[in-house]
Design a protein around this motif. Sequence first.
Motif, PDB file in Angstrom:
ATOM      1  N   SER A  40       0.826  -1.208   0.000  1.00  0.00           N
ATOM      2  CA  SER A  40       0.000   0.000   0.000  1.00  0.00           C
ATOM      3  C   SER A  40       0.859   1.257   0.000  1.00  0.00           C
ATOM      4  O   SER A  40       0.519   2.267  -0.636  1.00  0.00           O
ATOM      5  CB  SER A  40      -0.948  -0.001   1.208  1.00  0.00           C
ATOM      6  OG  SER A  40      -0.225  -0.046   2.424  1.00  0.00           O
ATOM      7  N   ALA A  90       0.743   3.925  -3.039  1.00  0.00           N
ATOM      8  CA  ALA A  90       0.466   5.343  -2.823  1.00  0.00           C
ATOM      9  C   ALA A  90       1.546   6.221  -3.448  1.00  0.00           C
ATOM     10  O   ALA A  90       1.250   7.269  -4.038  1.00  0.00           O
ATOM     11  CB  ALA A  90       0.352   5.623  -1.323  1.00  0.00           C
ATOM     12  N   THR A 139      -7.917   2.560  -5.113  1.00  0.00           N
ATOM     13  CA  THR A 139      -7.201   3.652  -4.446  1.00  0.00           C
ATOM     14  C   THR A 139      -8.132   4.781  -4.025  1.00  0.00           C
ATOM     15  O   THR A 139      -7.675   5.763  -3.441  1.00  0.00           O
ATOM     16  CB  THR A 139      -6.114   4.224  -5.376  1.00  0.00           C
ATOM     17  OG1 THR A 139      -6.731   4.680  -6.585  1.00  0.00           O
ATOM     18  CG2 THR A 139      -5.065   3.179  -5.701  1.00  0.00           C
ATOM     19  N   LEU A 183      -5.716   2.567   2.470  1.00  0.00           N
ATOM     20  CA  LEU A 183      -5.192   1.680   1.440  1.00  0.00           C
ATOM     21  C   LEU A 183      -4.850   0.302   1.977  1.00  0.00           C
ATOM     22  O   LEU A 183      -4.988  -0.698   1.277  1.00  0.00           O
ATOM     23  CB  LEU A 183      -3.947   2.306   0.793  1.00  0.00           C
ATOM     24  CG  LEU A 183      -4.154   3.176  -0.442  1.00  0.00           C
ATOM     25  CD1 LEU A 183      -2.817   3.662  -0.968  1.00  0.00           C
ATOM     26  CD2 LEU A 183      -4.907   2.413  -1.529  1.00  0.00           C
TER      27      LEU A 183
END
Length: 381
Positions: free
Chosen positions: A197, A201, A240, A245
């Motif tokens: 995650s 990101a 997303t 996340l």
Amino acid sequence: MHVAHLSLHDFRSYATVEVPLEAGVTSFIGRNGQGKTNLVEAIDYLSRLSSHRVATDAPLVRHGAEQAVVRAAVVKEGRTAVLEVELNPGRANRARVNKATLPRTRDLVGLVRTVIFSPEDLTLVKGDPSDRRRFLDDLLVLRTPRIAGLRADYDRVLKQRNSLLKTMLGARRARRDDEYAASTLAVWDEQLAQHGSELLAARVALVDDLRPYVGKAYEAVARGASREDAEIEYVPTVPTDTGDLVTAFTDAIAARRKGELDRGLTLVGPHRDELALTLAPAGTATEKLPVKGYASHGESWSFALALRLASYDLLRSDGDDPILILDDVFAELDTERRAQLAELVAGAEQVLVTAAVPADVPAALAGARYVVAGGEVTRDA
């Protein structure tokens, strides 16, 4: 930022070579196989600790040698630092700054920044999704060096998790229950979601930052194009559009559990994501099609150049002028694209060009010149 001196020992074709450099444009001229690309590859390696030509370090060490050394004096804001990496195939590499050994080799990443254009760039458009993921991750690491550690952690967890899934698949086929493996999988799930995650990101944020630069660069290198014609979009395997996340990642793993167990493979995560490249065909105002499969050869080259130029502009916006490397790229371009690219990059603090013949180097990039032949690098008066 520029490299003031390059030293190579047992790197590629060179037993030893010393090349003084300066700011501005420097061209290395030589026939194929003479070693001109090896010089710029070494500088790019210092930037990313990986080669744009091969996947492992072994081919970088001269045949018959046990290790290679790349050393460069790098000038930034009037200060000079000597960066060095020792390549030891089969063993840990070592990195030094001003002769002091760094705790981790990857701490060298980002101390010198490069953006390299090469014939291999066409794979960014026509190659596999893994080529585009690597493009994003390399750029991420240059902007934020700690991402190198995050990517290594993610790859380690992914490898362990895939190994466990294969073991569980074998047990299922043998009609054996493996409760220990099932409980261990939950641990790897958690780590995959945590590291994945964070990497996800970072990639999404990078694409958002890069997008306007891609449109601007494509307009500059493609005949008659506008900056709205070229688009990039990150296509993840994990949603997303959520505030958490890690939870979204965990849920996505659970949703694909059966498929993973059936195939013995991790099906969710950044290693499965894609960077979608789309382009409006000539004369079309709104419709956009995938570059791969629909774009002409010229349009594909323009898009690949736009990705590299966008990377350069984004790094410059961070407050640092990266070293530009143009490795045999002009031989692949028509006259108009040669001139356009040359004009766009001529103002960089340092531009390193390789070419087979002097005529391949546009007039806008006239500067210092070296002749590379027979293992020798000689300044051309």
